[in-house]
Design a protein around this motif. Structure first.
Motif, short mmCIF file in Angstrom:
data_model
loop_
_atom_site.label_atom_id
_atom_site.label_comp_id
_atom_site.label_asym_id
_atom_site.label_seq_id
_atom_site.Cartn_x
_atom_site.Cartn_y
_atom_site.Cartn_z
N ILE A 100 36.84 -14.90 53.61
CA ILE A 100 37.84 -16.04 52.94
C ILE A 100 39.33 -15.77 53.51
CG2 ILE A 100 39.00 -16.38 51.07
CD1 ILE A 100 36.20 -16.00 49.41
N ALA B 36 39.64 -16.87 57.14
CA ALA B 36 39.59 -18.52 57.10
C ALA B 36 41.02 -18.66 56.84
CB ALA B 36 38.52 -18.89 56.10
N ALA B 37 41.52 -17.86 55.85
CA ALA B 37 42.99 -18.45 55.40
C ALA B 37 43.98 -18.17 56.34
CB ALA B 37 43.20 -17.77 54.31
N LEU C 158 43.57 -20.72 59.24
CA LEU C 158 44.29 -21.85 58.92
C LEU C 158 45.63 -21.80 58.82
CD1 LEU C 158 41.88 -23.05 56.12
CD2 LEU C 158 42.19 -24.46 58.23
N TYR D 282 50.97 -20.54 55.55
CA TYR D 282 50.44 -19.76 54.47
C TYR D 282 50.73 -20.18 52.94
CZ TYR D 282 54.62 -17.29 53.22
OH TYR D 282 56.01 -17.18 52.61
N LEU E 19 48.32 -23.51 52.12
CA LEU E 19 47.02 -23.59 51.98
C LEU E 19 46.58 -24.13 50.94
CD1 LEU E 19 46.61 -20.22 53.47
CD2 LEU E 19 46.27 -22.16 54.74
N ARG F 220 42.78 -24.40 48.34
CA ARG F 220 41.64 -23.82 47.84
C ARG F 220 40.37 -24.45 48.51
NH1 ARG F 220 43.92 -23.10 42.99
NH2 ARG F 220 44.11 -21.02 42.23
N ILE G 58 40.59 -23.87 52.30
CA ILE G 58 39.90 -22.52 52.82
C ILE G 58 38.59 -22.60 52.47
CG2 ILE G 58 40.12 -20.20 52.10
CD1 ILE G 58 43.14 -20.82 51.45
N ARG H 181 36.46 -23.89 55.35
CA ARG H 181 36.50 -23.08 56.45
C ARG H 181 35.75 -21.73 56.48
NH1 ARG H 181 40.07 -21.97 61.14
NH2 ARG H 181 40.32 -24.21 61.05
N ILE I 93 37.51 -17.91 45.89
CA ILE I 93 38.78 -17.67 46.17
C ILE I 93 39.36 -16.75 45.13
CG2 ILE I 93 41.16 -18.44 46.71
CD1 ILE I 93 39.47 -20.74 48.44
N VAL J 280 47.22 -12.85 53.06
CA VAL J 280 47.32 -13.44 54.38
C VAL J 280 48.81 -13.05 54.96
CG1 VAL J 280 47.95 -15.58 55.46
CG2 VAL J 280 46.40 -15.80 53.72
#
Length: 93
Positions: free
Chosen positions: A6, A9-10, A13, A21, A24, A26, A29, A32, A40, A54
């Motif tokens: 997770i 992925a974040a 992105l 950041y 983002l 939910r 994320i 992805r 999450i 992140v």
């Protein structure tokens, strides 16, 4: 599904234009990371916790886009960066 999946992925992105950041969601994320949105919260408590993770992960990963945004936002995770680390991140935009 793991916390690392997770987080990665974040970070991906947030590092990819036009990602940020602090914007983002939910759903993006989860899509992805191929997980449920509830995962999450399970791993990061809330979106603020995920955003903090992140930014913290972006520093050693040298994800300049994320670090530069965190510098501009005054995020506490970047407070300990040296002047040269700040300059490198900002130059990487």
């Amino acid at each position: 599904m793991t916390k690392d999946t997770i987080l990665q992925a974040a970070l991906d992105l947030a590092s990819t234009p036009p990602g940020r950041y602090d914007r983002l969601t939910r759903s993006e994320i989860a899509k992805r990371a191929n997980c449920a949105t509830g995962s999450i919260n399970y791993y990061f408590t809330d979106m603020a916790g995920l955003r903090d993770a992140v930014v913290a992960a972006a520093i050693p990963a040298r994800a300049h886009r994320v670090v530069a945004a965190a510098i501009m936002d005054g995020h506490p995770a970047v407070a300990g960066l040296t002047a040269s680390e700040r300059q490198e991140a900002l130059a990487g935009l």
